[in-house]
Scaffold this motif. Sequence first.
Motif, PDB file in Angstrom:
ATOM      1  N   THR A 120       0.692  -1.071  -0.378  1.00 53.20           N
ATOM      2  CA  THR A 120      -0.263  -0.119  -0.217  1.00 53.20           C
ATOM      3  C   THR A 120       0.908   1.052   0.527  1.00 53.20           C
ATOM      4  OG1 THR A 120       0.019   0.529   2.516  1.00 53.20           O
ATOM      5  CG2 THR A 120      -2.070  -1.477   1.459  1.00 53.20           C
ATOM      6  N   THR A 121       0.011   2.077  -0.916  1.00 52.22           N
ATOM      7  CA  THR A 121       1.075   3.692  -0.262  1.00 52.22           C
ATOM      8  C   THR A 121       1.085   4.378   1.496  1.00 52.22           C
ATOM      9  OG1 THR A 121      -0.107   4.118  -2.243  1.00 52.22           O
ATOM     10  CG2 THR A 121       0.573   6.397  -1.581  1.00 52.22           C
ATOM     11  N   GLU A 122       0.293   3.521   1.510  1.00 54.70           N
ATOM     12  CA  GLU A 122       0.838   3.988   3.302  1.00 54.70           C
ATOM     13  C   GLU A 122       2.183   2.782   3.952  1.00 54.70           C
ATOM     14  OE1 GLU A 122      -2.155   3.105   2.293  1.00 54.70           O
ATOM     15  OE2 GLU A 122      -3.287   5.162   2.110  1.00 54.70           O
TER      16      GLU A 122
ATOM     17  N   ILE B 290      -0.971  12.790  -1.522  1.00 55.43           N
ATOM     18  CA  ILE B 290      -1.160  11.931  -0.751  1.00 55.43           C
ATOM     19  C   ILE B 290      -3.264  11.900  -0.849  1.00 55.43           C
ATOM     20  CG2 ILE B 290      -2.075  10.766   1.555  1.00 55.43           C
ATOM     21  CD1 ILE B 290       0.768   9.713   0.002  1.00 55.43           C
TER      22      ILE B 290
END
Length: 206
Positions: free
Chosen positions: A67-69, A128
């Motif tokens: 994931t980007t997180e 984001i």
Amino acid sequence: MRAMSEPPCRTSRRPDRKPVPEALEHLEVIRQTMERSTAFTAVSGWGYVAMGVTALFASVLATRQATTEGWLAVWLGEALGAVTLALVAMHWKAARLNIPILSVPGRRLFVGLLPALFAGGVMTVALIRAGDPRQIPGVWLLLYGVAVMQAGVFSVRTIPVMGALFVLAGAVALPAPWWWANVMLAVGFGLVHIAFGVYIARRHGG
């Protein structure tokens, strides 16, 4: 006619001149003193090397996140660790050189870093929230390069050159696909830091 008498010879004594090598040594001391009063020379090359090594490990770990997180968490953790390493290494070098880390040039260096780094944080949040994380690597490299170039005015001459390379890497990363943008992160924060760190350590004593 009486012959005119010749004027007495006047011997002029010139003051003794210092030998050229000794004069050059004095000039070198004056130059170094002026540089220390206007430039912060306690930037640690080995600190940059440590930052580069941690960035290379982070780049490998970040690209494996699903994931980007997760990707962002890895890089933010690396940034915190890298800043800590840089400050510790800078403190050690400043103590060894007997240079106050918060001298006037030191304060100018830190103040020069802050605006662009703050802008990088704001841009990260904005990207984001906009759902466009692909441009984050390019923004990071670009604004970090601007910060380093600005702060480098108050440090050794090599620092602005390093900042310019980060700006170039950011310009390449911005339009690049995600995978190549991450490669540029590894090249900039990893390899560029290591290369310039080794040069600074050898050229400027640590």
